[in-house]
Design an enzyme around this catalytic site. Structure first.
Site, PDB file in Angstrom:
ATOM      1  CD  GLU A  65      -1.371  -2.305   2.101  1.00 51.84           C
ATOM      2  OE1 GLU A  65      -2.169  -2.895   2.850  1.00 51.84           O
ATOM      3  OE2 GLU A  65      -0.154  -2.616   1.996  1.00 51.84           O
ATOM      4  CG  LEU A 217      19.391 -29.235  -2.993  1.00 55.42           C
ATOM      5  CD1 LEU A 217      19.270 -29.511  -1.506  1.00 55.42           C
ATOM      6  CD2 LEU A 217      18.302 -29.957  -3.766  1.00 55.42           C
TER       7      LEU A 217
END
Length: 340
Positions: A65, A217
């Site tokens: 916001e 990974l």
């Protein structure tokens, strides 16, 4: 358990849905980077045009916001503000967004979903309504919940959201006869997994996976991007001295063990800046609790059948992703089967 929030107005239009979808698209730009905070997007619209938009980039940074209001400047009076998650109404690392929205003098606020966090749940919406702002709640609600499934689960259950990923051939195999599973799936499937890792906060494997696959990974991105915390569970600490997971300049790695096994390897790992944590009892549940305390919201399990079964039995898996590859591995290891 989080109390059920009060009921709010739930009347919306096709335009509201369209702008909320834009909020969700904005929020996704920070996937994997906001934990323990949620992903949130915000759009401010006036006379059918966007006058400001933004998303929450990571914990500690301004909320969506705030970025949208800054972009809109002094054009906010009478506008409609769309936000995928209820504006906060409490002081944390940043001031409450509900007050900034009130001060902006927008006429209407459309909220995707109520925040499940008990510090917020319903309070932000109530504050907006007290200020005379029309509030509509529940636009594209399921999509907003899906966007933040990890955050919602973490808040409601005090544990990260667990995703189990495994690849399987048509004859039900998850590894070759040598035990290697890294290339059971196809290149498109591996690309999907790399993208999935970039959206997760941690990825877990066991001892056998480190030995057999020597995985990295990471999200395998050419440009700088998010890599998850790499987690190894090893009770014996009988791990290879050379492994790509020990390259902590690529991404951080933590090894969980039990007691104080293999002190020589522990010393070597620590010298390479691999964090080693000894638990009183090494279990998936204990590891997930540690990751929760670190702020993780979504955890990907890329381990073998034995560890996967333990994780499922202990309630650490909430979603299973099966990558089915159209080929046969006749003499390979059988697929994990769960007994009722």
């Amino acid at each position: 358990m989080t109390p059920s929030p009060p009921s709010f107005i739930r009347t919306s239009s096709d335009a509201d849905k369209m702008w909320m979808q834009r909020c969700i698209a904005l929020a996704r730009q920070a996937a994997g980077q906001t934990a323990p905070n949620p992903m949130v997007g915000c759009v401010i619209v006036r006379d059918g045009e966007i006058i400001g938009e933004g998303f929450h980039p990571k914990a500690g940074e301004p909320h969506a916001e705030v970025f949208a209001l800054r972009a809109a400047g002094d054009r906010t009076p009478g506008a409609t503000l769309y936000v995928s998650l209820e504006p906060c109404n409490h002081y944390g690392r940043t001031p409450p967004c509900s007050e900034a929205v009130v001060q902006s003098k927008v006429a209407r606020v459309v909220v995707g979903m109520v925040d499940p966090d008990p510090r917020v749940s319903g309070g932000g919406i109530a504050r907006l309504r007290e200020a005379g702002i029309e509030v509509v709640v529940g636009v594209e609600e399921q999509a907003c919940k899906d966007l933040n499934e990890g955050f919602v689960h973490r808040v409601c259950h005090q544990q990260p959201f667990g995703i189990l990923k495994y690849a399987m051939t048509l004859d039900g195999k998850i590894a070759t006869t040598s035990g290697h599973s890294a290339w059971v799936s196809s290149p498109p499937a591996r690309s999907y997994v790399f993208d999935l890792r970039s959206q997760c906060d941690a990825v877990i494997v066991g001892t056998n996976t480190v030995f057999r696959d020597n995985p990295q990974l990471t999200s395998h991105r050419d440009e700088p991007g998010h890599n998850p915390l790499r987690v190894v569970m090893s009770r014996s600490l009988k791990l290879p001295e050379q492994a790509r997971l020990w390259q902590t300049e690529v991404a951080p790695t933590v090894v969980f063990t039990e007691g104080h096994p293999n002190p020589a390897l522990q010393k070597m790992l620590q010298e390479r800046r691999v964090e080693v944590i000894s638990l009183a009892r090494l279990t998936p549940k204990a590891v997930m609790q540690n990751l929760y305390q670190r702020g993780c919201a979504t955890v990907l399990w890329e381990c073998g059948g034995t560890l996967s079964a333990e994780a499922i039995a202990q309630g650490c898996i909430q979603k299973v992703l099966l990558l089915l590859h159209p080929k046969l591995l006749a003499d390979s290891s059988p697929l994990l089967r769960l007994e009722n």
